[in-house]
Design a protein around this motif. Structure first.
Motif, PDB file in Angstrom:
ATOM      1  N   PRO A 287      10.751  70.448  20.697  1.00 36.66           N
ATOM      2  CA  PRO A 287      11.148  69.791  21.949  1.00 36.66           C
ATOM      3  C   PRO A 287      10.868  70.657  23.176  1.00 36.66           C
ATOM      4  O   PRO A 287      10.450  70.151  24.217  1.00 36.66           O
ATOM      5  N   GLU A 288      11.059  71.968  23.049  1.00 37.22           N
ATOM      6  CA  GLU A 288      10.878  72.825  24.232  1.00 37.22           C
ATOM      7  C   GLU A 288       9.399  73.009  24.603  1.00 37.22           C
ATOM      8  O   GLU A 288       9.079  73.592  25.630  1.00 37.22           O
ATOM      9  N   ASP A 289       8.503  72.491  23.766  1.00 32.26           N
ATOM     10  CA  ASP A 289       7.084  72.565  24.108  1.00 32.26           C
ATOM     11  C   ASP A 289       6.642  71.421  25.022  1.00 32.26           C
ATOM     12  O   ASP A 289       5.478  71.341  25.413  1.00 32.26           O
ATOM     13  N   VAL A 290       7.562  70.521  25.324  1.00 32.71           N
ATOM     14  CA  VAL A 290       7.235  69.403  26.219  1.00 32.71           C
ATOM     15  C   VAL A 290       8.154  69.461  27.433  1.00 32.71           C
ATOM     16  O   VAL A 290       9.383  69.448  27.299  1.00 32.71           O
ATOM     17  N   GLU A 291       7.556  69.529  28.613  1.00 31.81           N
ATOM     18  CA  GLU A 291       8.353  69.596  29.836  1.00 31.81           C
ATOM     19  C   GLU A 291       8.618  68.195  30.380  1.00 31.81           C
ATOM     20  O   GLU A 291       7.785  67.303  30.247  1.00 31.81           O
ATOM     21  N   LEU A 292       9.774  68.070  31.016  1.00 37.29           N
ATOM     22  CA  LEU A 292      10.120  66.806  31.655  1.00 37.29           C
ATOM     23  C   LEU A 292      10.009  66.973  33.174  1.00 37.29           C
ATOM     24  O   LEU A 292      10.757  67.734  33.786  1.00 37.29           O
ATOM     25  N   LEU A 293       9.046  66.248  33.745  1.00 35.86           N
ATOM     26  CA  LEU A 293       8.916  66.223  35.195  1.00 35.86           C
ATOM     27  C   LEU A 293       9.655  64.980  35.688  1.00 35.86           C
ATOM     28  O   LEU A 293       9.273  63.850  35.354  1.00 35.86           O
ATOM     29  N   ALA A 294      10.718  65.179  36.448  1.00 36.92           N
ATOM     30  CA  ALA A 294      11.488  64.049  36.979  1.00 36.92           C
ATOM     31  C   ALA A 294      10.808  63.577  38.261  1.00 36.92           C
ATOM     32  O   ALA A 294      10.749  64.309  39.245  1.00 36.92           O
ATOM     33  N   VAL A 295      10.265  62.370  38.231  1.00 36.41           N
ATOM     34  CA  VAL A 295       9.510  61.858  39.378  1.00 36.41           C
ATOM     35  C   VAL A 295      10.485  61.226  40.375  1.00 36.41           C
ATOM     36  O   VAL A 295      11.054  60.162  40.143  1.00 36.41           O
ATOM     37  N   SER A 296      10.681  61.937  41.483  1.00 37.48           N
ATOM     38  CA  SER A 296      11.736  61.579  42.438  1.00 37.48           C
ATOM     39  C   SER A 296      11.208  60.864  43.676  1.00 37.48           C
ATOM     40  O   SER A 296      11.958  60.658  44.633  1.00 37.48           O
TER      41      SER A 296
END
Ligand SMILES: *Cc1c(COP(=O)(O)O)cnc(C)c1O
Length: 230
Positions: free
Chosen positions: A30-39
């Motif tokens: 899981p930590e190999d995938v980043e979550l970019l929160a599109v604001s």
């Protein structure tokens, strides 16, 4: 906790859980995938709720909006620019965003290199590729990115970290799996051919991020599932 804060924290937690599940399903961490929160379109107050829920990585798609919002938010956040960028806005955006997801032409890359050199920045960039070849205006074609890569990798300021794609709007997310797989396969070919690692795969949005993760996404760009409809 206010109701809004509760809601955004819960949605973020749900997205992170779905992302982690998809990573495990495909034998990744899981930590190999980043979550970019599109604001994009959401005000600083709303973004602050996501920050309070532990989110640090945010994506925006308009230069003017970045200029207004970013200075109002904590300085320890990381801002990625995900929209089409015009060359005449590069100087304004470089101090605000360190990563660009939509480097979509050689001309833009050359301009960014020149301005980054003048202003002293080292931006990271994903090359936007139109793998679906759907007549979209922006993005390299598959042939185009193969032809441009050699020059792109000579840039000293702009560091190409991988590829990005925006697949067509389709009724079922599963229909885009082949486009995500195509981006990964293209990346693999380009790495072999250039001898340069291109680890990043920016793919997957609210409607299809788990599938993108299964196909190798290293960063997903999720907006409405976190913040609500725009
Ligand atoms: C708006 C946007 C997103 C997020 O879209 P959602 O469907 O709201 O998750 C992702 N990538 C790009 C390039 C965007 O412009």
């Amino acid at each position: 906790m206010s109701e809004d804060e509760d809601r955004i924290a819960a949605r973020l937690e749900e997205v992170r859980a779905r992302l982690a599940d998809a990573a495990r399903r495909s034998g990744r961490k899981p930590e190999d995938v980043e979550l970019l929160a599109v604001s994009k379109t959401f005000p600083p107050e709303t973004i602050r709720l996501a920050v309070e829920a532990g989110q640090r990585l945010f994506g925006e798609s308009r230069v003017q909006e970045c200029q207004k919002k970013i200075p109002l938010l904590p300085g320890n956040l990381e801002w990625h620019f995900i929209g089409h960028l015009q060359s005449n806005k590069i100087r304004k955006i470089l101090p605000l965003c360190g990563t660009f997801h939509s480097l979509d032409s050689l001309e833009l890359a050359r301009d960014m290199e020149r301005v980054a050199n003048e202003e002293g920045f080292h931006p990271e960039a994903y090359l936007q590729v139109n793998v679906a070849n759907d007549g979209r205006k922006f993005g390299f074609t598959v042939d185009g990115v193969e032809a441009a890569l050699e020059e792109l990798l000579t840039l000293r300021r702009v560091r190409v970290v991988g590829l990005m794609t925006i697949p067509p709007l389709v009724p079922s997310a599963e229909m885009n799996r082949r486009h995500f797989a195509a981006l990964r396969e293209l990346r693999d070919r380009l790495e072999v051919r250039s001898g340069t690692p291109l680890p990043g795969l920016s793919m997957g949005m609210s409607g299809d991020f788990p599938i993108a993760v299964e196909e190798g996404a290293t960063i997903v760009r999720v907006g409405s599932t976190i913040f609500g409809n725009r």
